[in-house]
Design a protein around this motif. Structure first.
Motif, PDB file in Angstrom:
ATOM      1  N   THR A 101      -0.380   4.527  -1.408  1.00  0.00           N
ATOM      2  CA  THR A 101       0.045   6.274  -1.233  1.00  0.00           C
ATOM      3  C   THR A 101      -1.083   7.025  -0.758  1.00  0.00           C
ATOM      4  O   THR A 101      -2.167   7.126  -1.287  1.00  0.00           O
ATOM      5  N   LEU A 154      -2.179  10.774  -0.746  1.00  0.00           N
ATOM      6  CA  LEU A 154      -1.742  12.292  -1.306  1.00  0.00           C
ATOM      7  C   LEU A 154      -2.556  13.133  -0.714  1.00  0.00           C
ATOM      8  O   LEU A 154      -3.795  13.197  -0.520  1.00  0.00           O
ATOM      9  N   SER A 189       0.872   9.461 -11.724  1.00  0.00           N
ATOM     10  CA  SER A 189       0.483   8.334 -12.324  1.00  0.00           C
ATOM     11  C   SER A 189       1.385   7.777 -13.485  1.00  0.00           C
ATOM     12  O   SER A 189       1.358   6.644 -13.969  1.00  0.00           O
ATOM     13  N   ARG A 218       0.408   1.749  -5.114  1.00  0.00           N
ATOM     14  CA  ARG A 218      -1.115   1.922  -5.176  1.00  0.00           C
ATOM     15  C   ARG A 218      -1.741   0.870  -4.049  1.00  0.00           C
ATOM     16  O   ARG A 218      -1.042  -0.055  -3.776  1.00  0.00           O
ATOM     17  N   TRP A 246      -4.179   4.500  -4.176  1.00  0.00           N
ATOM     18  CA  TRP A 246      -3.974   5.748  -3.814  1.00  0.00           C
ATOM     19  C   TRP A 246      -5.207   6.154  -2.835  1.00  0.00           C
ATOM     20  O   TRP A 246      -6.304   5.864  -2.996  1.00  0.00           O
TER      21      TRP A 246
END
Length: 233
Positions: free
Chosen positions: A33, A35, A95, A107, A109
């Motif tokens: 991921t 972010l 999370s 994951r 991240w």
């Protein structure tokens, strides 16, 4: 759903400063991921940040995080400590169980952002003891504001050096004529092989070479090991 089809899933996330918002562009077969936080300007999204949502087609779920001040419709960003606090509360919420119909974020991240959002990512990627935040594998900075225009003496190099010294691969994609710090200034400010600086055409505004941006980010993501044991907290 994927970016460009049904659109992102949106979710409000409570923080002590009011709700933040996340928009999730899920990857069909996710390997991690990314972010991303936004800058301090008035636009909700910039073309370069939106271009990175295409990485969902390459195995990376992409999450765009809107800070509470922006969700509330204010035009002026809050102070850095409050930005960091809200960001960490949002990460903590993500999370955990995200609720009915929302799958856990895969994951590892990678934390990132544009301009002020890049600073937030750098400041929060490592813990107070200088070790990486659990579950975070790398940091991506788009247009990192190394210093205010014309004020190289007011350097933010220590922020950028934080994740690098914690051992996290860190990428900076910087406009070749950025008044907040040209690529060569960034290279000179943090001399570490774990920092990669990729010049692109432009200033501090969104780059005109979006393929160069997405390509640089994809190359970094491809070097990361899969799924560390600990989730971000």
């Amino acid at each position: 759903m994927t970016a460009g089809t049904a659109g992102p899933a949106e979710q409000l996330v409570p923080t002590d400063q009011g709700p933040g918002r996340v928009r999730v562009f899920p990857a069909p077969s996710p390997v991690g991921t990314l972010l991303l936080g936004h800058g301090a300007g008035g636009r909700r999204d910039t073309p370069d940040v939106l271009a990175l949502t295409s990485l969902a087609d390459h195995g990376w779920t992409v999450v765009l995080v809107d800070q509470p001040w922006r969700v509330a419709g204010r035009r002026v960003a809050t102070a850095p400590p409050r930005l960091d606090a809200a960001w960490l509360q949002i990460l903590g919420a993500l999370s955990e169980d995200r609720g009915p119909g929302l799958d856990p974020l895969p994951r590892p991240w990678v934390l990132g952002g544009r301009s002020a959002g890049a600073r937030v990512a750098c400041r929060t990627a490592a813990l107070d003891d200088g070790t990486p935040r659990p579950g975070v594998a790398a940091v991506i900075c788009v247009a990192f504001p190394l210093h205010p225009p014309g004020r190289p003496d007011r350097t933010r190099a220590p922020e950028l050096a934080g994740p690098v010294r914690a051992g996290l691969p860190t990428l900076v994609v910087q406009g070749s004529a950025d008044p907040f710090g040209r690529p060569e200034e960034v290279v000179a400010a943090v001399t570490d092989p774990r920092l990669t600086v990729v010049p692109v055409p432009g200033t501090h505004s969104a780059t005109r070479d979006l393929p160069a941006l997405t390509g640089a980010v994809r190359r970094l993501l491809a070097t990361l090991p899969p799924d560390p044991e600990d989730a971000p907290r």
